[in-house]
Scaffold this active site. Sequence first.
Site, mmCIF file in Angstrom:
data_model
loop_
_atom_site.group_PDB
_atom_site.id
_atom_site.type_symbol
_atom_site.label_atom_id
_atom_site.label_comp_id
_atom_site.label_asym_id
_atom_site.label_seq_id
_atom_site.Cartn_x
_atom_site.Cartn_y
_atom_site.Cartn_z
ATOM 1 N N LYS A 11 120.183 -23.203 -29.495
ATOM 2 C CA LYS A 11 121.216 -23.755 -30.405
ATOM 3 C C LYS A 11 122.603 -23.259 -29.964
ATOM 4 O O LYS A 11 122.831 -23.072 -28.774
ATOM 5 C CB LYS A 11 120.912 -23.385 -31.854
ATOM 6 N N HIS A 96 117.184 -33.601 -32.406
ATOM 7 C CA HIS A 96 116.935 -32.422 -33.255
ATOM 8 C C HIS A 96 117.475 -32.708 -34.661
ATOM 9 O O HIS A 96 118.500 -33.369 -34.822
ATOM 10 C CB HIS A 96 117.617 -31.186 -32.653
ATOM 11 N N GLU A 98 119.086 -31.005 -36.670
ATOM 12 C CA GLU A 98 120.482 -30.586 -36.908
ATOM 13 C C GLU A 98 121.452 -31.625 -36.379
ATOM 14 O O GLU A 98 122.525 -31.837 -36.952
ATOM 15 C CB GLU A 98 120.718 -29.202 -36.276
ATOM 16 N N GLU A 168 108.965 -31.066 -36.058
ATOM 17 C CA GLU A 168 109.684 -29.966 -36.690
ATOM 18 C C GLU A 168 109.984 -30.327 -38.140
ATOM 19 O O GLU A 168 110.993 -31.003 -38.421
ATOM 20 C CB GLU A 168 110.997 -29.701 -35.958
HETATM 21 C C1 PEP Z 1 114.435 -25.370 -34.016
HETATM 22 O O1 PEP Z 1 115.556 -25.449 -34.470
HETATM 23 O O2 PEP Z 1 114.077 -26.128 -33.116
HETATM 24 C C2 PEP Z 1 113.533 -24.357 -34.583
HETATM 25 C C3 PEP Z 1 112.255 -24.519 -34.451
HETATM 26 O O3 PEP Z 1 114.143 -23.299 -35.203
HETATM 27 P P1 PEP Z 1 113.417 -21.991 -35.817
HETATM 28 O O4 PEP Z 1 112.333 -21.577 -34.880
HETATM 29 O O5 PEP Z 1 114.518 -20.969 -35.909
HETATM 30 O O6 PEP Z 1 112.889 -22.390 -37.162
#
Ligand code: PEP
Length: 251
Positions: A11, A96, A98, A168
């Site tokens: 990130k 992603h 985000e 995710e």
């Molecule tokens: C991500 O943002 O791809 C992720 C999996 O974050 P985290 O492992 O911090 O939850």
Amino acid sequence: MRKNIVAGNWKMNTTVAEGVALAKEVNEALAGFKANCDVIVCAPFTHLASIASVIDQNKLGLGAENCADHKSGAYTGEVSAAMVASTGATYVILGHSERRQYYGETAETLREKVALALANGLTPIFCIGEVLEERENGTYNDVVKGQIVDGLFNLSAEDFGKIILAYEPVWAIGTGKTATADQAEDMHAHIRAVIAEKYGKEVADNTSILYGGSCKPSNAAELFAKPDVDGGLIGGASLKCADFMGIVKAF
Ligand code: PEP
């Protein structure tokens, strides 16, 4: 056959010097033993060329966290897939949550990004996942199917075969709240069925589907033991070599 993969997503963290040091540390940790999975780090654009010059990409793959939805031209501040490829990186995270949430990425822009990534020889790590409300109201399977259909099902079977998927659940990202191994397996099996419906069982069986969301050394082995979980996309825990390697060693 599909591959097991552990990929880090740094990130917007680390300076160039810190990122190079972290990549070197992971590279050195991998040099000493045979990992049972492919290992990748995805880093900020600014870091890629420097990292590429210090790692052995036979041991540690390198990716970007995004690329532009245009080939080139008057798009100030954007970084194209060709530019990413020119650094020596070979992977790119696309879609992603985000980026979908804060930068308005839509299925339409993602289709462009995927096409440009593939045209430049990059392997997309394409992210999908439901928000908490969708988990709670029971629409999560349809939501994730929609993200796959809208973002990827314009691809030929050959091109789809080049994609890595990362499930995710947004409610698990950076929250410390991991999906249970059973929840992850249920979704991964659903995703594989969605792929099989469109491209056939062989393509579905050959697609690597990673789990992401608060994956750490203490829960990785249980998640990775599930038959349809082919590894992890790791955020927070990829920023410390020991934690990241703890996850790699869960395979
Ligand atoms: C991500 O943002 O791809 C992720 C999996 O974050 P985290 O492992 O911090 O939850």
